[in-house]
Scaffold this active site. Sequence first.
Site, PDB file in Angstrom:
ATOM      1  N   GLY B  97      23.711  41.856  44.336  1.00  0.00           N
ATOM      2  CA  GLY B  97      24.956  41.333  44.259  1.00  0.00           C
ATOM      3  C   GLY B  97      25.929  42.652  44.766  1.00  0.00           C
ATOM      4  N   TYR B 131      31.220  43.585  37.367  1.00  0.00           N
ATOM      5  CA  TYR B 131      32.602  43.918  38.140  1.00  0.00           C
ATOM      6  C   TYR B 131      33.347  45.349  37.901  1.00  0.00           C
ATOM      7  CZ  TYR B 131      32.146  39.136  39.988  1.00  0.00           C
ATOM      8  OH  TYR B 131      31.878  37.815  40.183  1.00  0.00           O
TER       9      TYR B 131
END
Lengths: 148, 148
Positions: B97, B131
């Site tokens: 990711g 994030y």
Amino acid sequence: MNTTIRPAEKKDCERMMELIRELALYEKAPEEVTVSFDHFVESGFGAHPVWWAFLAELDGKVEGFALYYIRYSTWKGQRLYLEDLLVTEKLRGQGIGKLLFDRLLEVCKEKKYSGMVWQVLDWNEPAINFYKKFDGVKFDGEWLNCSI
Amino acid sequence: MNTTIRPAEKKDCERMMELIRELALYEKAPEEVTVSFDHFVESGFGAHPVWWAFLAELDGKVEGFALYYIRYSTWKGQRLYLEDLLVTEKLRGQGIGKLLFDRLLEVCKEKKYSGMVWQVLDWNEPAINFYKKFDGVKFDGEWLNCSI
């Protein structure tokens, strides 16, 4: 007053930018408008447009607009994303926003988009009440906006 | 394992759709994927593309992707909107990711976008923590998503 709803043209960009700055001032954030006029025009009317808009013209003067782009959802496909719905302050509450909103719903049907999506600040009651007038509007507060 | 990040091509659509359906199943919402395969392909590789993607290929097999489109903000101009960042379940937590996310940040620089934006469900802690690892990410929970 005589209100016409029509697609934005290149020549309208100056007036649109005026309205954008007026709103930013109203929201006490004029310094947040960092986009340049050239970038705005190029993004709407250059070789690869990324936004489209409808204008509300009253007696020949543009007094509001709805600006949108196409969003792609991997679950739902193409949808209209309403980025800005804006009517000049002195003419609010006269149904101009509704005319613009209705026109966008027609675009969704014409283009076979799977729907229209947008965002509203959770404390902006006048706007939330405006949207509630339309059949089938759903609100979802489970998401965080992220940016980098 | 040997991971390659590369732009999606038309021939990858079938595998991408497989991954989309896998995620929907994992989220217990397979019926929510109502988009057709043809619409998906046409939207990415037709005359007027509205989405772009990077793939993560491991030993020749696509195991994840990041799909995005261009958002237009009347204040900030063109930005990259990250619609989906997805890695197949069995390969999560291995940095794939991050490779995809980093590639998107490069695109923002290359294309001079004013930033990257996306959304995350406010209860999705693993995603939020992912994030938070990137410098300068901001979260804003003041907005409601609206749809019709």
